[in-house]
Scaffold this motif. Structure first.
Motif, PDB file in Angstrom:
ATOM      1  N   LEU A 104      -4.301  -1.192  -8.072  1.00  0.00           N
ATOM      2  CA  LEU A 104      -5.259  -0.478  -7.229  1.00  0.00           C
ATOM      3  C   LEU A 104      -5.468   0.962  -7.682  1.00  0.00           C
ATOM      4  O   LEU A 104      -6.493   1.573  -7.348  1.00  0.00           O
ATOM      5  N   GLU A 105      -4.529   1.523  -8.432  1.00  0.00           N
ATOM      6  CA  GLU A 105      -4.664   2.889  -8.932  1.00  0.00           C
ATOM      7  C   GLU A 105      -5.402   2.956 -10.265  1.00  0.00           C
ATOM      8  O   GLU A 105      -5.824   4.049 -10.686  1.00  0.00           O
ATOM      9  N   ALA A 151       3.558 -15.051   1.971  1.00  0.00           N
ATOM     10  CA  ALA A 151       2.572 -14.580   0.984  1.00  0.00           C
ATOM     11  C   ALA A 151       2.622 -13.061   0.913  1.00  0.00           C
ATOM     12  O   ALA A 151       1.663 -12.362   1.254  1.00  0.00           O
ATOM     13  N   GLY A 152       3.750 -12.540   0.432  1.00  0.00           N
ATOM     14  CA  GLY A 152       4.030 -11.120   0.540  1.00  0.00           C
ATOM     15  C   GLY A 152       3.671 -10.273  -0.654  1.00  0.00           C
ATOM     16  O   GLY A 152       3.723  -9.047  -0.583  1.00  0.00           O
ATOM     17  N   ASP A 153       3.289 -10.900  -1.783  1.00  0.00           N
ATOM     18  CA  ASP A 153       3.085 -10.107  -2.994  1.00  0.00           C
ATOM     19  C   ASP A 153       1.617  -9.783  -3.246  1.00  0.00           C
ATOM     20  O   ASP A 153       1.189  -9.643  -4.376  1.00  0.00           O
ATOM     21  N   GLY A 154       0.849  -9.664  -2.174  1.00  0.00           N
ATOM     22  CA  GLY A 154      -0.544  -9.238  -2.294  1.00  0.00           C
ATOM     23  C   GLY A 154      -1.526 -10.116  -1.548  1.00  0.00           C
ATOM     24  O   GLY A 154      -2.612  -9.665  -1.180  1.00  0.00           O
ATOM     25  N   GLY A 155      -1.180 -11.378  -1.306  1.00  0.00           N
ATOM     26  CA  GLY A 155      -2.107 -12.284  -0.649  1.00  0.00           C
ATOM     27  C   GLY A 155      -2.455 -11.868   0.772  1.00  0.00           C
ATOM     28  O   GLY A 155      -3.629 -11.828   1.152  1.00  0.00           O
ATOM     29  N   ALA A 156      -1.431 -11.547   1.567  1.00  0.00           N
ATOM     30  CA  ALA A 156      -1.674 -11.139   2.949  1.00  0.00           C
ATOM     31  C   ALA A 156      -2.401  -9.807   3.022  1.00  0.00           C
ATOM     32  O   ALA A 156      -2.998  -9.484   4.052  1.00  0.00           O
ATOM     33  N   LEU A 157      -2.364  -9.041   1.948  1.00  0.00           N
ATOM     34  CA  LEU A 157      -3.090  -7.780   1.879  1.00  0.00           C
ATOM     35  C   LEU A 157      -4.570  -7.998   1.598  1.00  0.00           C
ATOM     36  O   LEU A 157      -5.441  -7.511   2.336  1.00  0.00           O
ATOM     37  N   TRP A 219     -14.679   7.128 -10.769  1.00  0.00           N
ATOM     38  CA  TRP A 219     -14.295   7.807  -9.540  1.00  0.00           C
ATOM     39  C   TRP A 219     -14.908   7.146  -8.310  1.00  0.00           C
ATOM     40  O   TRP A 219     -14.347   7.227  -7.219  1.00  0.00           O
ATOM     41  N   THR A 220     -16.047   6.462  -8.485  1.00  0.00           N
ATOM     42  CA  THR A 220     -16.575   5.651  -7.385  1.00  0.00           C
ATOM     43  C   THR A 220     -15.604   4.528  -7.052  1.00  0.00           C
ATOM     44  O   THR A 220     -15.306   4.263  -5.879  1.00  0.00           O
ATOM     45  N   LYS A 221     -15.105   3.875  -8.082  1.00  0.00           N
ATOM     46  CA  LYS A 221     -14.093   2.835  -7.863  1.00  0.00           C
ATOM     47  C   LYS A 221     -12.852   3.425  -7.190  1.00  0.00           C
ATOM     48  O   LYS A 221     -12.301   2.839  -6.242  1.00  0.00           O
ATOM     49  N   THR A 222     -12.403   4.574  -7.676  1.00  0.00           N
ATOM     50  CA  THR A 222     -11.198   5.196  -7.123  1.00  0.00           C
ATOM     51  C   THR A 222     -11.353   5.472  -5.632  1.00  0.00           C
ATOM     52  O   THR A 222     -10.451   5.172  -4.832  1.00  0.00           O
ATOM     53  N   VAL A 223     -12.498   6.031  -5.243  1.00  0.00           N
ATOM     54  CA  VAL A 223     -12.738   6.329  -3.831  1.00  0.00           C
ATOM     55  C   VAL A 223     -12.806   5.043  -3.015  1.00  0.00           C
ATOM     56  O   VAL A 223     -12.251   4.957  -1.913  1.00  0.00           O
ATOM     57  N   THR A 224     -13.458   4.026  -3.559  1.00  0.00           N
ATOM     58  CA  THR A 224     -13.589   2.761  -2.837  1.00  0.00           C
ATOM     59  C   THR A 224     -12.237   2.111  -2.606  1.00  0.00           C
ATOM     60  O   THR A 224     -12.021   1.428  -1.595  1.00  0.00           O
ATOM     61  N   ASN A 225     -11.289   2.312  -3.524  1.00  0.00           N
ATOM     62  CA  ASN A 225      -9.967   1.696  -3.397  1.00  0.00           C
ATOM     63  C   ASN A 225      -9.020   2.467  -2.479  1.00  0.00           C
ATOM     64  O   ASN A 225      -7.932   1.961  -2.177  1.00  0.00           O
ATOM     65  N   ILE A 226      -9.396   3.654  -2.026  1.00  0.00           N
ATOM     66  CA  ILE A 226      -8.479   4.439  -1.189  1.00  0.00           C
ATOM     67  C   ILE A 226      -8.028   3.671   0.051  1.00  0.00           C
ATOM     68  O   ILE A 226      -6.820   3.627   0.342  1.00  0.00           O
ATOM     69  N   ARG A 229      -5.487   1.066  -1.023  1.00  0.00           N
ATOM     70  CA  ARG A 229      -4.217   1.684  -1.422  1.00  0.00           C
ATOM     71  C   ARG A 229      -3.422   2.103  -0.195  1.00  0.00           C
ATOM     72  O   ARG A 229      -2.194   1.939  -0.149  1.00  0.00           O
ATOM     73  N   ALA A 230      -4.109   2.640   0.810  1.00  0.00           N
ATOM     74  CA  ALA A 230      -3.422   3.034   2.037  1.00  0.00           C
ATOM     75  C   ALA A 230      -2.855   1.821   2.758  1.00  0.00           C
ATOM     76  O   ALA A 230      -1.725   1.841   3.261  1.00  0.00           O
ATOM     77  N   LEU A 231      -3.633   0.734   2.794  1.00  0.00           N
ATOM     78  CA  LEU A 231      -3.169  -0.479   3.449  1.00  0.00           C
ATOM     79  C   LEU A 231      -1.977  -1.071   2.711  1.00  0.00           C
ATOM     80  O   LEU A 231      -1.009  -1.540   3.328  1.00  0.00           O
ATOM     81  N   ALA A 232      -2.021  -1.037   1.384  1.00  0.00           N
ATOM     82  CA  ALA A 232      -0.882  -1.526   0.602  1.00  0.00           C
ATOM     83  C   ALA A 232       0.368  -0.709   0.899  1.00  0.00           C
ATOM     84  O   ALA A 232       1.464  -1.260   1.062  1.00  0.00           O
ATOM     85  N   ALA A 233       0.211   0.618   0.988  1.00  0.00           N
ATOM     86  CA  ALA A 233       1.360   1.473   1.287  1.00  0.00           C
ATOM     87  C   ALA A 233       1.939   1.172   2.664  1.00  0.00           C
ATOM     88  O   ALA A 233       3.149   1.246   2.872  1.00  0.00           O
TER      89      ALA A 233
END
Length: 270
Positions: A104-105, A151-157, A219-226, A229-233
């Motif tokens: 995601l980063e 499903a803890g390694d990304g699926g439930a996310l 940077w558009t991608k980066t902003v869209t992934n924020i 990334r927060a949900l993953a954290a």
């Protein structure tokens, strides 16, 4: 002055790399037609996306695979080793978090060329890419529950973010595999195309993205992934904690044994 970083010059057992001008193809190549995740592949996925970011000679990445499948989930010999020694499962959780967070980063556009089946972690990695273009014969799903795991390694996310909670929970709790056509219909992936058109459709997407100013795209991608990334954290520690706990259970051992012996599992509810 430091030397340019070349991802292909690093040691890899489960990946090969091809360059087409400023486009880098990162290719899963385990030597097995289904490209199941084993310990070396899991470790390499945990450092792949950081290495892709650092690679100086590429602006766009295409993630794909050699063989019949893209990545058909966990290797059952590795599963058995984790059941026999749960400490081996516990030991991979930090890398499991790195896979999701580093993916995601990654600032560079990441296109998934889904050449075949993607299951479990393989599906999570595919779905966390920016654009997913699949061979229409490919299957995609997250059957963690069928092998006794959360499903803890990304699926439930990622599944609920793409298709909503109702459909995501149905598919995650049943472990159902979808055709690529159905996945595209649901909005899980971008496109399902005939096998003969897969490369041309990927090339077209690469060209459409590359025609735009590089940093505006990144940077558009980066902003869209924020938000992702927060949900993953917020969720990955708990998700991997529950997945680790499920590896200790009787039904996990039975599900793995049944799959290896090609029989129906005799589940106890424990």
């Amino acid at each position: 002055m430091s030397q340019p970083f070349d991802i292909a010059a690093q040691p890899w057992q489960r990946f090969v790399f091809e360059r087409r001008e400023r486009v880098l193809y990162a290719i899963i190549d385990s030597g097995h037609r289904m490209n199941g995740v084993d310990e070396p592949m899991h470790e390499e996925f945990a450092r792949l996306f950081t290495a892709l970011q650092r690679d100086d000679a590429s602006d766009i990445v295409v993630l794909t695979a050699r063989g019949r499948a893209f990545c058909a989930g966990g290797d059952f010999d590795w599963f058995q080793a984790q059941v026999d020694d749960p400490a081996r499962f516990r030991a991979i959780t930090w890398d499991a978090k790195r896979i999701v967070s580093s993916l995601l980063e990654l600032e560079k556009p990441l296109i998934c060329r889904l050449n075949g089946a993607a299951a479990g972690l393989g599906a999570s990695i595919a779905l966390l890419c920016d654009v997913i273009i699949a061979d229409e014969t490919a299957l995609i799903g997250d059957p963690h529950v069928k092998v006794g795991l959360v499903a803890g390694d990304g699926g439930a996310l990622i599944w609920p973010q793409l298709i909503g909670y109702a459909r995501a929970k149905e598919l995650l709790m049943t472990g159902e595999m979808l055709t690529a056509a159905r996945a595209a219909e649901l909005g899980l992936i971008n496109y399902a195309v005939p096998a003969g058109e897969l490369d041309s459709r990927v090339d077209d997407m690469v060209a459409r993205i590359a025609a735009n100013p590089k940093w505006a795209v990144r940077w558009t991608k980066t902003v869209t992934n924020i938000p992702l990334r927060a949900l993953a954290a917020q969720t990955m520690d708990a998700a991997l904690g529950w997945e680790t706990a499920s590896n200790y259970l009787h039904d996990r051992r039975e599900a793995v044994a049944a799959a290896r012996e090609k029989r129906a599992p005799r589940l106890s509810g424990d």
